[in-house]
Design a protein around this motif. Structure first.
Motif, PDB file in Angstrom:
ATOM      1  N   THR A 163      38.864  35.271  46.645  1.00 35.48           N
ATOM      2  CA  THR A 163      39.454  36.584  45.809  1.00 35.48           C
ATOM      3  C   THR A 163      38.376  37.109  44.758  1.00 35.48           C
ATOM      4  OG1 THR A 163      40.769  35.693  43.923  1.00 35.48           O
ATOM      5  CG2 THR A 163      41.785  35.773  46.158  1.00 35.48           C
ATOM      6  N   HIS A 164      38.497  38.254  44.458  1.00 34.59           N
ATOM      7  CA  HIS A 164      37.816  38.557  43.041  1.00 34.59           C
ATOM      8  C   HIS A 164      38.553  39.816  42.289  1.00 34.59           C
ATOM      9  CE1 HIS A 164      35.762  42.416  43.886  1.00 34.59           C
ATOM     10  NE2 HIS A 164      35.536  42.029  45.053  1.00 34.59           N
ATOM     11  N   THR A 165      38.333  39.753  41.266  1.00 35.25           N
ATOM     12  CA  THR A 165      38.662  41.022  40.545  1.00 35.25           C
ATOM     13  C   THR A 165      37.666  41.431  39.638  1.00 35.25           C
ATOM     14  OG1 THR A 165      40.618  41.949  39.257  1.00 35.25           O
ATOM     15  CG2 THR A 165      39.845  39.657  38.749  1.00 35.25           C
ATOM     16  N   PHE A 166      38.094  42.539  38.524  1.00 41.55           N
ATOM     17  CA  PHE A 166      37.357  43.194  37.770  1.00 41.55           C
ATOM     18  C   PHE A 166      37.908  43.128  36.079  1.00 41.55           C
ATOM     19  CE2 PHE A 166      37.151  45.330  41.916  1.00 41.55           C
ATOM     20  CZ  PHE A 166      35.806  45.238  42.116  1.00 41.55           C
ATOM     21  N   ASP A 167      36.963  42.897  35.264  1.00 47.51           N
ATOM     22  CA  ASP A 167      37.272  43.189  33.902  1.00 47.51           C
ATOM     23  C   ASP A 167      38.315  44.177  33.771  1.00 47.51           C
ATOM     24  OD1 ASP A 167      35.419  41.345  33.594  1.00 47.51           O
ATOM     25  OD2 ASP A 167      34.255  42.308  31.957  1.00 47.51           O
ATOM     26  N   LEU A 168      39.531  44.065  32.794  1.00 55.16           N
ATOM     27  CA  LEU A 168      40.398  45.157  32.710  1.00 55.16           C
ATOM     28  C   LEU A 168      40.993  45.164  31.431  1.00 55.16           C
ATOM     29  CD1 LEU A 168      42.163  46.991  34.292  1.00 55.16           C
ATOM     30  CD2 LEU A 168      44.153  45.092  34.466  1.00 55.16           C
ATOM     31  N   ALA A 169      41.119  46.378  30.625  1.00 54.78           N
ATOM     32  CA  ALA A 169      41.685  46.588  29.392  1.00 54.78           C
ATOM     33  C   ALA A 169      43.067  47.334  29.569  1.00 54.78           C
ATOM     34  CB  ALA A 169      40.680  47.812  28.895  1.00 54.78           C
ATOM     35  N   ALA A 170      43.916  47.062  28.632  1.00 57.68           N
ATOM     36  CA  ALA A 170      45.320  47.517  28.788  1.00 57.68           C
ATOM     37  C   ALA A 170      45.176  48.956  28.274  1.00 57.68           C
ATOM     38  CB  ALA A 170      45.918  46.782  27.527  1.00 57.68           C
ATOM     39  N   GLY A 171      44.368  49.795  27.899  1.00 57.26           N
ATOM     40  CA  GLY A 171      44.046  51.150  27.563  1.00 57.26           C
ATOM     41  C   GLY A 171      42.961  51.463  27.305  1.00 57.26           C
ATOM     42  N   PRO A 172      42.654  52.872  26.987  1.00 56.34           N
ATOM     43  CA  PRO A 172      41.220  53.443  26.836  1.00 56.34           C
ATOM     44  C   PRO A 172      40.706  53.189  25.534  1.00 56.34           C
ATOM     45  CG  PRO A 172      42.875  55.183  26.793  1.00 56.34           C
ATOM     46  CD  PRO A 172      43.631  53.923  27.210  1.00 56.34           C
ATOM     47  N   GLY A 173      41.674  53.044  24.457  1.00 54.39           N
ATOM     48  CA  GLY A 173      41.246  52.688  23.006  1.00 54.39           C
ATOM     49  C   GLY A 173      40.244  51.473  22.651  1.00 54.39           C
TER      50      GLY A 173
END
Length: 220
Positions: A163-173
């Motif tokens: 499997t793989h995934t990507f960096d992720l932020a909880a919002g745009p700020g």
């Protein structure tokens, strides 16, 4: 920490202690060309994911076990995974193996159990009780499908290195919490195994176990 160094310790609880059923189904989730668009998704982890998914597909086909392909049809305008976009297509190595698949599901949400045709109905008709869940993204469609499968009573094995995934932020700020792809993969491993939804295993363990449990003719 890489996804191959997950905090889940499987040293004393390996898949080699688990029988790989003759009809164990391999779910290959959303391995589509749109996920190669780094400008759209950002940094990813586990560059070996595709190689490991291919190894699992080959082992399942060669030992006569069913492979289920799942394809995400995004409803979001402009998505690289929308059906009218080139990124909707399977990655080449999956497309090359697609003729051997037992089932092809199209979905528009995270869980492969909410797609067409109905996965649960097919599994019941085939008498399948064990699922191996691989693909993209680790913390999204793979984890959601594995959680639901566990709740439905299936024995679920997740080869995190397939499997793989990507960096992720909880919002745009700029102050929004952010996790790297490796951190998200580790969280998925903890969620699935720690929550008794699934067992975290490796591709090598599954391939060895599948070939060991296969009839002599299939192993030749």
């Amino acid at each position: 920490m890489t996804t191959n160094e997950t905090v889940i310790d499987t040293e004393n609880d390996t898949v080699n202690d688990t029988e790989i059923a003759a009809n164990s189904a391999l779910l290959v989730i959303d391995v589509q060309q749109g996920f190669d668009d780094s400008d759209f998704w950002g940094p990813r982890n586990n560059p070996a994911a595709e190689e490991n998914i291919a190894a699992l597909m080959d082992a399942w086909e060669q030992t006569g076990r069913p492979v289920v392909l799942v394809q995400h049809a995004s409803r979001t305008p402009g998505s690289v995974l929308a059906p009218d976009q080139p990124g909707y297509a399977f990655k080449e190595f999956v497309a090359e193996r697609a003729d051997g698949a037992a089932l092809h599901i199209t979905k528009s949400v995270n869980s492969s159990f909410y797609g067409t045709p109905d996965l649960a109905d097919w599994l019941t008709a085939q008498g399948v009780g064990q699922l191996v869940v691989a693909g993209i993204q680790t913390n999204m469609c793979v984890e959601t499908t594995a959680r639901m499968a566990g709740n439905l009573g299936y024995e679920v094995l997740v080869p995190l290195d397939a499997t793989h995934t990507f960096d992720l932020a909880a919002g745009p700020g700029p102050g929004a919490p952010r996790l790297t792809a490796d951190q998200l993969a580790t969280a998925t491993a903890v969620n699935l195994q720690g929550g008794d939804f699934a067992r975290i295993v490796t591709t090598a363990e599954l391939v060895t176990a599948a070939r060991t449990a296969a009839p002599a003719a299939a192993r030749a």
